[in-house]
Enzyme design. Structure first.
Site, PDB file in Angstrom:
ATOM      1  N   SER A   1       0.845  -1.193   0.000  1.00  8.71           N
ATOM      2  CA  SER A   1       0.000   0.000   0.000  1.00  8.71           C
ATOM      3  C   SER A   1       0.885   1.248   0.000  1.00  8.71           C
ATOM      4  O   SER A   1       2.061   1.180   0.349  1.00  8.71           O
ATOM      5  CB  SER A   1      -0.844  -0.023   1.265  1.00  8.71           C
TER       6      SER A   1
ATOM      7  N   HIS B   1       0.775   3.337   2.173  1.00 13.66           N
ATOM      8  CA  HIS B   1       1.154   3.534   3.579  1.00 13.66           C
ATOM      9  C   HIS B   1       2.198   2.521   4.022  1.00 13.66           C
ATOM     10  O   HIS B   1       2.593   2.514   5.180  1.00 13.66           O
ATOM     11  CB  HIS B   1      -0.047   3.330   4.507  1.00 13.66           C
ATOM     12  N   SER B   2       2.586   1.626   3.134  1.00 13.60           N
ATOM     13  CA  SER B   2       3.343   0.450   3.559  1.00 13.60           C
ATOM     14  C   SER B   2       4.663   0.801   4.231  1.00 13.60           C
ATOM     15  O   SER B   2       5.494   1.533   3.680  1.00 13.60           O
ATOM     16  CB  SER B   2       3.621  -0.435   2.340  1.00 13.60           C
ATOM     17  N   ASN B   3       4.851   0.219   5.413  1.00 11.91           N
ATOM     18  CA  ASN B   3       6.136   0.335   6.092  1.00 11.91           C
ATOM     19  C   ASN B   3       7.141  -0.644   5.504  1.00 11.91           C
ATOM     20  O   ASN B   3       8.335  -0.401   5.524  1.00 11.91           O
ATOM     21  CB  ASN B   3       5.959   0.033   7.576  1.00 11.91           C
TER      22      ASN B   3
ATOM     23  N   THR C   1       7.485  -1.515   2.346  1.00  8.70           N
ATOM     24  CA  THR C   1       8.128  -0.990   1.137  1.00  8.70           C
ATOM     25  C   THR C   1       9.099   0.129   1.504  1.00  8.70           C
ATOM     26  O   THR C   1      10.187   0.220   0.941  1.00  8.70           O
ATOM     27  CB  THR C   1       7.082  -0.484   0.122  1.00  8.70           C
TER      28      THR C   1
END
Ligand SMILES: Cc1ncc(COP(=O)(O)O)c(C=O)c1O
Length: 355
Positions: free
Chosen positions: A76, A78-80, A82
């Site tokens: 996403s 918001h992905s931590n 990535t």
């Protein structure tokens, strides 16, 4: 940082440089009437930390051993996971492409800002399902390989058995840390989505022959068709790497979806209070997408007498979502004590406006 070692024959890159702290949350314990401790995986070095860095130490150690030059992963916006991958790739001198879903912001904010800063090539694909996202990412990998890149693809959330081995070791690390302080934990509560944190902790418990209850608080629905089945697969794959004689069964996996609400990133009634209590009582930030849902579960289970202490709240990081304006505005409006704070200049004495 960046030193490669081999643990049980698996290459590992040190991306943290130190052991994350573990300490009691005294004021929260008093509030809840249950002894609560915190494992601070939100504190660290590369990419502003989080649980993903542990997994990346294993995964990128493997990628380097294979001669990869380009990391591709998806998630996403918001992905931590990535963001952590982009940071680690930067630190290791690898190229990185991120394929990101969910509504596209017009400005680079939160983790997206960091992804860009860490030099990742960002491919925003809009509001697609996790399955569609995986298909798009496979296409990106094919194109890069066609352009002679040596690609290492990390699955969503870096959810692999190899990555999960890091959390099996983390279980032992936490156990040693709390015992050195003259205590122990009976329960662990943590945020869970793609599953390798839970899988690794469960395996760590089995290796250490402990009976600790480990509650994975699901913060993202629909990641897999069969969520517990995939978690079990990850735990078994991890066991095959580091402890083949250890067996893990379906009954070892404990997940709750009771605090998920309508899904990933969606508000729930317990989130504002969890953010408020952790901040006000402990000076610790939990974010509305991941860790506040886990903290909300801990608070609710403690208050309803369903949690045996001492409890270890495993802080998996991810507070960068707090700096996404849409989420920040939501937190501001939902935490009652913030509503009273005036954000505009106060009128000058006598009623006239200050200039
Ligand atoms: C802050 C945070 N907590 C928890 C999780 C869940 O971890 P896992 O994918 O291992 O279930 C993630 C990953 O998405 C995360 O970023």
């Amino acid at each position: 940082m960046g030193t490669t070692t081999r643990g049980q024959d698996l290459p590992r890159i040190d991306l943290r440089g130190f052991t994350s702290p573990l300490h009691p949350l005294r004021r929260l314990s008093e509030e809840l009437g249950v002894e609560v401790w915190c494992k601070r995986d939100d504190v660290g070095s590369v990419g502003l930390a989080g649980n993903k860095v542990r997994k990346l130490e294993m995964e990128l150690g493997h990628a380097l051993a294979l001669g990869a030059t380009h990391i591709v992963t998806e998630g996403s916006r918001h992905s931590n996971a990535t963001r952590a991958a982009a940071a680690a790739a930067a630190a290791l001198g690898l190229r990185c492409t991120l394929v990101l879903c969910h509504d596209e912001p017009t400005e680079p904010v939160g983790n997206l800002l960091l992804d860009g800063l860490f030099g990742a090539d960002l491919r925003l694909v809009g509001d697609v399902s996790w399955v569609e996202l995986a298909e798009v990412t496979a296409g990106v990998v094919r194109d890069l390989e066609g352009a002679s890149e040596r690609v290492y693809r990390l699955p969503i959330g870096s959810a692999t058995g190899r990555g999960a081995t890091s959390f099996a070791r983390a279980f032992a690390e936490a156990e040693e840390q709390i015992r050195a302080q003259g205590a122990d934990f009976a329960t662990i509560v943590h945020a869970s989505s793609a599953g390798s944190t839970h899988a690794g902790l469960v395996l760590g418990r089995a290796i250490r022959r402990r009976s600790t209850r480990i509650v994975g608080v699901v913060v993202a629905g629909e990641v897999y068709d069969d969520v517990p089945g995939n978690y079990l697969r990850l735990a078994r794959e991890a066991a095959a790497f580091i402890s083949p004689e250890t067996s893990v069964g379906a009954s070892d996996i404990e997940l709750t979806e009771a605090y998920l609400g309508q899904g990933y990133g969606q508000p729930t009634p317990g989130v504002p209070e969890a953010i408020d209590l952790m901040a006000r009582l402990e000076g610790i930030v939990v974010d509305p997408v991941y860790t506040a849902k886990a903290a909300a579960a801990l608070i609710d289970l403690a208050r309803t007498g369903q949690l045996q202490g001492p409890v270890l709240f495993w802080h998996t990081g991810g507070y960068h979502a707090m700096f996404d304006p849409a989420l920040a505005a939501r937190v501001w409006s939902e935490v009652p004590r913030l509503r009273g704070i005036r954000l505009t200049p106060a009128p000058a004495p006598g009623g006239s406006t200050r200039s």
